[in-house]
Design an enzyme around this catalytic site. Sequence first.
Site, mmCIF file in Angstrom:
data_model
loop_
_atom_site.group_PDB
_atom_site.id
_atom_site.type_symbol
_atom_site.label_atom_id
_atom_site.label_comp_id
_atom_site.label_asym_id
_atom_site.label_seq_id
_atom_site.Cartn_x
_atom_site.Cartn_y
_atom_site.Cartn_z
ATOM 1 N NE ARG A 49 -29.102 -52.894 118.592
ATOM 2 C CZ ARG A 49 -30.264 -52.726 117.958
ATOM 3 N NH1 ARG A 49 -30.992 -53.761 117.635
ATOM 4 N NH2 ARG A 49 -30.681 -51.520 117.661
ATOM 5 C CE LYS A 153 -18.017 -44.881 100.581
ATOM 6 N NZ LYS A 153 -17.857 -46.211 100.005
ATOM 7 C CE LYS A 187 -6.942 -46.631 98.043
ATOM 8 N NZ LYS A 187 -6.847 -48.069 98.141
ATOM 9 C CD GLU A 221 -14.153 -50.847 92.852
ATOM 10 O OE1 GLU A 221 -13.685 -51.453 93.814
ATOM 11 O OE2 GLU A 221 -15.306 -50.373 92.829
ATOM 12 C CG ASP A 240 -19.567 -47.426 96.653
ATOM 13 O OD1 ASP A 240 -19.498 -47.485 97.892
ATOM 14 O OD2 ASP A 240 -18.959 -48.202 95.890
ATOM 15 C CG HIS A 245 -13.210 -43.537 97.578
ATOM 16 N ND1 HIS A 245 -13.075 -43.263 98.912
ATOM 17 C CD2 HIS A 245 -13.857 -44.733 97.512
ATOM 18 C CE1 HIS A 245 -13.623 -44.244 99.616
ATOM 19 N NE2 HIS A 245 -14.106 -45.150 98.784
ATOM 20 C CE LYS A 341 -18.760 -51.590 93.400
ATOM 21 N NZ LYS A 341 -17.415 -51.646 94.008
ATOM 22 C CE LYS A 346 -7.757 -52.271 93.844
ATOM 23 N NZ LYS A 346 -9.038 -51.962 94.467
HETATM 24 C C1 BG6 Z 1 -15.239 -48.614 98.946
HETATM 25 C C2 BG6 Z 1 -16.464 -48.832 98.127
HETATM 26 O O1 BG6 Z 1 -15.335 -47.407 99.647
HETATM 27 O O2 BG6 Z 1 -14.101 -48.574 98.101
HETATM 28 C C3 BG6 Z 1 -16.347 -50.121 97.311
HETATM 29 O O3 BG6 Z 1 -17.604 -48.915 98.967
HETATM 30 C C4 BG6 Z 1 -15.074 -50.124 96.511
HETATM 31 O O4 BG6 Z 1 -17.464 -50.283 96.458
HETATM 32 C C5 BG6 Z 1 -13.877 -49.781 97.384
HETATM 33 O O5 BG6 Z 1 -14.906 -51.437 95.960
HETATM 34 C C6 BG6 Z 1 -12.633 -49.589 96.551
HETATM 35 O O6 BG6 Z 1 -11.545 -49.416 97.405
HETATM 36 P P1 BG6 Z 1 -10.065 -49.780 96.909
HETATM 37 O O7 BG6 Z 1 -9.180 -49.334 98.019
HETATM 38 O O8 BG6 Z 1 -10.068 -51.274 96.669
HETATM 39 O O9 BG6 Z 1 -9.867 -49.018 95.636
#
Ligand code: BG6
Length: 485
Positions: A49, A153, A187, A221, A240, A245, A341, A346
Amino acid sequence: MADPAPQPHLFVVLGATGNLMQRKLLPVLYSLSARGQWPKGSLVVGVARRALDDAGFRELAASSLRVAKVGPNETIGAFCESVLSYHRLEGESQASFEGLRNHLEQLEHAHNLPGNRILYLALPLDAFTPTLEGIGQAALNHGPGWTRVVLEKPFGRDLASAQALNQLLGRYFQESQIFRIDHYLGKETVQNLLVFRFANMFVESVWNREHIEQVEITVAEQIGVEDRAEYYETAGALRDMIQNHVTQLLTLVAMEPPATREADSIRNEKVKVLQSAVPIRPEDVVRGQYTAGASGGRGVPGYRQEPGIPPNSVTETFVALRLKLDNWRWKNVPFFLRTGKRLPAKSTNVIVTFKAPPVSIFQTEQAYEVNPDRITILVQPQEGFELAFEVKVPGREPRAQTHRMKFHYADVFGPLPDGYETLLVDVMLGDPTHFVRADEVEASWRLYAPILEHPPPLVFYPAGSEGPPEAHRLAEEWGHRWYAD
Ligand code: BG6
């Protein structure tokens, strides 16, 4: 069936001034182009936009690419100049989308392109429906060559909205034109699950309820909500991460061997996993939210104190749950899933724990623990797998100790490509294997519907901790435990 090599096309990004385009798609397109892996003559059309012209859009893109440090400034400049252009979409009316169609046709004519188009919707969920309507009404769903639509997504926010979105897509597109992205499927370590399971006889022969005690999947995370308050408040960890995932990981770990390597053969088996799940009850789920704590050696605010988050928010930033699959292979084997989170680090992994030997001759003389064997599939940041098994400690005493045999991708193959890179090439090739089919996305929303409808009460955990201690209850009540740290 995938094409043998990608054909020249227009890569049209709707939402081109947004985060995803600037942070992910542009760097991937740049890298593919720099390595000669993007078909020559292909062009990117940014659509949004914002009042920008080609020069303004190229400037924006060049600065994103410089921040991403993808290459020297001159090469970035040349890429932007030769490949990128911009089209401003004034609104969501049919006329606006007809304007876009005319623009694409003119570009194709001027550059002698065959009319192949990728329409990439890098948009928030509420923009999907009007955009797809606009695309359909302006007959952008079919071009002179092939047309493929890519959807980021979240694909819906519950079963009903996902079904509505699938119906709308189905009105304008064939399923073979639709690519629902789950970037975890790009991945390498996730794709390796199929090879690990179905190319190794020793794995597949023990991958069942006779030998496996439990399976746990952790996607931890360290980051908090970052600057995504607006989106995250409409989502939470279940929508999310778990519904997409984590569930994708579950299906790949649990599926039956597919008949062939064809996309639908694989996706059929993934859907069956979801169909066989025993309905999840609220008591099978722990929902947590982080409070103030420490992360990476510094103090960090709680979720409710993050910018843009209401002080009374009940959005979960952590979910742990347990489920069972009512099928021949997995009857009575518990699957424990969790994500959160602001956890200590991670770490994404799948731990498959084997049953203890039926009789232990080593526990007679003196008490010591013999740990069960475990296969840990390391998705990230460490990539590969590890096998934990018992070895004899040298000496007179019959003492065992756990040893880990490791395979790490980095040691053998060096760094792995970004998941998005793999998936974008798949779209260009028309290979839907690593994308989520309509029935699959619906089956996964169906699985979590009881929890979305009756969410269990929220519990709290300090940022930087292992998550709410209540998560242990889920495993302990079933006579199990979490093995991941
Ligand atoms: C995204 C989520 O789909 O995946 C995020 O919206 C998340 O909240 C992210 O941090 C994690 O992805 P990766 O590849 O860093 O594990």
